[in-house]
Design a protein around this motif. Structure first.
Motif, PDB file in Angstrom:
ATOM      1  N   GLY A  56       0.819  -1.210   0.000  1.00 49.79           N
ATOM      2  CA  GLY A  56       0.000   0.000   0.000  1.00 49.79           C
ATOM      3  C   GLY A  56       0.852   1.259   0.000  1.00 49.79           C
ATOM      4  O   GLY A  56       0.555   2.231  -0.702  1.00 49.79           O
ATOM      5  N   MET A  57       1.928   1.238   0.799  1.00 45.20           N
ATOM      6  CA  MET A  57       2.832   2.394   0.838  1.00 45.20           C
ATOM      7  C   MET A  57       3.466   2.647  -0.528  1.00 45.20           C
ATOM      8  O   MET A  57       3.549   3.796  -0.982  1.00 45.20           O
ATOM      9  CB  MET A  57       3.945   2.152   1.874  1.00 45.20           C
ATOM     10  CG  MET A  57       3.496   2.163   3.309  1.00 45.20           C
ATOM     11  SD  MET A  57       4.893   1.863   4.404  1.00 45.20           S
ATOM     12  CE  MET A  57       4.078   1.975   6.009  1.00 45.20           C
ATOM     13  N   PHE A  58       3.898   1.579  -1.177  1.00 47.98           N
ATOM     14  CA  PHE A  58       4.527   1.711  -2.492  1.00 47.98           C
ATOM     15  C   PHE A  58       3.550   2.306  -3.500  1.00 47.98           C
ATOM     16  O   PHE A  58       3.897   3.225  -4.258  1.00 47.98           O
ATOM     17  CB  PHE A  58       5.018   0.342  -2.974  1.00 47.98           C
ATOM     18  CG  PHE A  58       5.620   0.364  -4.352  1.00 47.98           C
ATOM     19  CD1 PHE A  58       6.898   0.862  -4.569  1.00 47.98           C
ATOM     20  CD2 PHE A  58       4.893  -0.104  -5.448  1.00 47.98           C
ATOM     21  CE1 PHE A  58       7.445   0.892  -5.841  1.00 47.98           C
ATOM     22  CE2 PHE A  58       5.428  -0.071  -6.722  1.00 47.98           C
ATOM     23  CZ  PHE A  58       6.716   0.432  -6.919  1.00 47.98           C
ATOM     24  N   ILE A  59       2.321   1.804  -3.520  1.00 53.31           N
ATOM     25  CA  ILE A  59       1.301   2.319  -4.446  1.00 53.31           C
ATOM     26  C   ILE A  59       1.045   3.802  -4.174  1.00 53.31           C
ATOM     27  O   ILE A  59       0.943   4.622  -5.103  1.00 53.31           O
ATOM     28  CB  ILE A  59      -0.008   1.515  -4.320  1.00 53.31           C
ATOM     29  CG1 ILE A  59       0.210   0.072  -4.770  1.00 53.31           C
ATOM     30  CG2 ILE A  59      -1.125   2.161  -5.145  1.00 53.31           C
ATOM     31  CD1 ILE A  59      -0.986  -0.839  -4.508  1.00 53.31           C
ATOM     32  N   ALA A  60       0.939   4.170  -2.885  1.00 55.21           N
ATOM     33  CA  ALA A  60       0.664   5.561  -2.528  1.00 55.21           C
ATOM     34  C   ALA A  60       1.787   6.491  -2.967  1.00 55.21           C
ATOM     35  O   ALA A  60       1.537   7.577  -3.493  1.00 55.21           O
ATOM     36  CB  ALA A  60       0.444   5.675  -1.017  1.00 55.21           C
ATOM     37  N   VAL A  61       3.034   6.084  -2.744  1.00 57.27           N
ATOM     38  CA  VAL A  61       4.175   6.916  -3.130  1.00 57.27           C
ATOM     39  C   VAL A  61       4.217   7.101  -4.643  1.00 57.27           C
ATOM     40  O   VAL A  61       4.474   8.198  -5.143  1.00 57.27           O
ATOM     41  CB  VAL A  61       5.493   6.301  -2.618  1.00 57.27           C
ATOM     42  CG1 VAL A  61       6.697   7.034  -3.216  1.00 57.27           C
ATOM     43  CG2 VAL A  61       5.550   6.352  -1.094  1.00 57.27           C
ATOM     44  N   VAL A  62       3.956   6.020  -5.399  1.00 55.11           N
ATOM     45  CA  VAL A  62       3.891   6.125  -6.864  1.00 55.11           C
ATOM     46  C   VAL A  62       2.825   7.134  -7.267  1.00 55.11           C
ATOM     47  O   VAL A  62       3.039   7.987  -8.150  1.00 55.11           O
ATOM     48  CB  VAL A  62       3.608   4.744  -7.498  1.00 55.11           C
ATOM     49  CG1 VAL A  62       3.291   4.902  -8.993  1.00 55.11           C
ATOM     50  CG2 VAL A  62       4.797   3.813  -7.315  1.00 55.11           C
ATOM     51  N   GLY A  63       1.658   7.067  -6.610  1.00 59.28           N
ATOM     52  CA  GLY A  63       0.576   8.005  -6.913  1.00 59.28           C
ATOM     53  C   GLY A  63       0.945   9.443  -6.603  1.00 59.28           C
ATOM     54  O   GLY A  63       0.614  10.358  -7.363  1.00 59.28           O
ATOM     55  N   MET A  64       1.658   9.655  -5.483  1.00 60.73           N
ATOM     56  CA  MET A  64       2.074  11.014  -5.120  1.00 60.73           C
ATOM     57  C   MET A  64       3.056  11.598  -6.130  1.00 60.73           C
ATOM     58  O   MET A  64       2.956  12.765  -6.511  1.00 60.73           O
ATOM     59  CB  MET A  64       2.711  10.999  -3.724  1.00 60.73           C
ATOM     60  CG  MET A  64       1.741  10.703  -2.602  1.00 60.73           C
ATOM     61  SD  MET A  64       2.589  10.515  -1.017  1.00 60.73           S
ATOM     62  CE  MET A  64       1.322   9.680  -0.063  1.00 60.73           C
ATOM     63  N   ILE A  65       4.015  10.764  -6.550  1.00 59.41           N
ATOM     64  CA  ILE A  65       4.982  11.225  -7.558  1.00 59.41           C
ATOM     65  C   ILE A  65       4.267  11.545  -8.869  1.00 59.41           C
ATOM     66  O   ILE A  65       4.541  12.561  -9.520  1.00 59.41           O
ATOM     67  CB  ILE A  65       6.063  10.154  -7.780  1.00 59.41           C
ATOM     68  CG1 ILE A  65       6.897   9.965  -6.500  1.00 59.41           C
ATOM     69  CG2 ILE A  65       6.976  10.534  -8.948  1.00 59.41           C
ATOM     70  CD1 ILE A  65       7.867   8.807  -6.560  1.00 59.41           C
TER      71      ILE A  65
END
Length: 322
Positions: free
Chosen positions: A286-295
Motif C-alpha cells: 500500500g505504501m509503495f502504491i501511494a508513493v507512486v501516486g504522489m509522484i
C-alpha cells in the motif's frame, strides 16, 4: 538563466515547506501518541486548544519584533473560518471515538474528493485525466495500507460526514482567505489562532469529559506528562504554521494528496518507536502504491493543463495554484 534560477528557488522553497510540514506533523503525532499511551493524557480537544495558545504566543512575539505586518480580516470571515476549523477538530475526535479505525481512515481519504469538488465548484478548477488518475492511485495505496476493519453506524457516519466537510472547508478557506485578502501565512495565523485557542479551551474540557468520562482538571499531572505537553505544543506551532504555508502556496487538494506521505511515515515511525503494528507485505504494498501516486500527482498537476483555473474571480497575491 534568470527564469531558471527563479524556478529553482521556487522549487527549493516548495520542498522546504513540505519537509517542514511533514517533519512537524509526524513529530506531533508521535509525541501525542506517547503522551496518551504512556501518561494516559486523553484530552485531545483541550490539547489542541493549548497548541493554538502556543501558536498565538508565537505570532504575538513575531508581531512585536516586526516580522508580522498589520493586516485586516473581516470579522465575518474570521467567524466562518473558526466555525469550520472547530467543527473539524471536534468532528475528527468524535468520529475517531464512534467509528471503527477502518471507517475513520476511509472518512479521512474522502477529504480528497470533497476538496476536489470544492475547487471545481467554487474556484472553477479543471483537472486533467492524469491528475485525476494519480489521485485515485494515492487513495488506493493509502487505503490498502491503513483500512482494515470497516463497520458503520448512524451516529458515527454523521460525525464522519461533519468532520470531512468541515476539515475540507477549513483547508479550502485557508487558501481562499490568503488569496482574497492578500494575507501571508503568518498574518492569517495571527488572526485565527487566538480565536481558535479561546474557543477550543472553552469547549475542550467539556467535550473531552463527554468522550472519555475523565476531567482534565483532575488529571494526575507529572513532570514527564507536563514535559510531553510542552513538547507537543512547541512542535504544533510548526505544524500549524507549515499547514498555512503549504496550503497558501499550493491548494487544499495538493496538501491532502501529498500530505498522505505523513500517514506512511507515521506507520513507519509507529513501528520503529512502539513496535505494536508490524510492517507486513500488505502494508508495504500500500505504501509503495501511494508513493507512486504522489509522484505521479506532482508531475501531472505541474504540467500545463494538469490543474488550472478556468476563471479568476478573486484578487490574488501571485501565488501559483498547484
Amino acid at each position: 538563466m534568470a527564469p531558471a534560477s527563479k524556478a529553482e528557488k521556487e522549487a527549493a522553497v516548495d520542498a522546504a515547506a513540505w519537509m517542514f510540514n511533514v517533519v512537524t506533523s509526524v513529530g506531533v503525532i508521535i509525541v501525542n501518541k506517547a503522551l496518551m499511551a504512556t501518561y494516559g493524557f486523553s484530552f485531545a480537544t483541550t490539547l489542541t486548544g493549548l497548541h493554538f495558545v502556543t501558536t498565538t504566543l508565537m505570532t504575538a512575539i513575531l508581531r512585536m519584533l516586526g516580522y508580522i505586518q498589520p493586516s485586516h480580516l473581516p470579522f465575518s470571515e474570521l467567524l466562518k473560518f473558526i466555525f469550520f476549523a472547530n467543527f473539524s477538530v471536534v468532528g475528527m475526535n468524535v468520529s475517531l471515538m464512534w467509528n471503527s479505525v477502518g471507517f475513520y481512515q476511509i472518512a479521512k481519504l474522502s477529504m480528497i474528493p470533497v476538496s476536489c469538488l470544492l475547487e471545481v465548484v467554487l474556484d472553477k478548477i479543471r483537472y486533467s485525466r492524469d491528475t485525476k488518475l494519480s489521485i485515485g492511485v494515492v487513495l488506493l495505496g493509502v487505503g490498502v495500507c491503513t483500512v482494515t476493519d470497516v463497520s458503520v453506524n448512524t451516529k458515527g457516519f454523521v460525525a464522519a460526514f461533519i468532520a470531512v466537510w468541515s476539515t475540507s472547508l477549513q483547508q479550502y478557506y485557508v487558501h481562499f482567505l490568503q488569496r482574497k485578502y492578500t494575507l501571508s501565512s503568518f498574518n492569517l495565523l495571527g488572526h485565527t489562532a487566538p480565536a481558535q485557542a479561546a474557543s477550543l479551551l472553552l469547549i475542550g474540557p467539556f467535550l473531552d469529559y463527554w468522550l472519555t468520562d475523565n476531567r482534565v482538571d483532575r488529571y494526575a499531572y507529572s513532570t514527564g506528562s507536563v514535559m510531553f505537553i510542552i513538547l507537543s505544543c512547541t512542535i504544533a506551532v510548526g505544524t500549524n504554521l507549515s499547514q498555512f504555508i503549504c496550503i497558501g502556496r499550493f491548494t487544499a487538494v495538493s496538501f491532502q494528496v501529498l500530505g498522505h506521505m505523513k500517514t506512511i511515515l507515521v506507520l513507519v515511525m509507529g513501528f520503529l518507536f512502539f513496535g505494536r503494528e508490524g510492517l507486513n507485505l500488505h502494508v508495504v504494498l500500500g505504501m509503495f502504491i501511494a508513493v507512486v501516486g504522489m509522484i505521479w500527482y506532482g508531475n501531472a498537476s505541474s504540467k500545463p493543463g494538469g490543474k488550472e483555473r478556468r476563471s479568476h474571480t478573486l484578487p490574488t497575491n501571485k501565488v501559483e495554484t498547484r
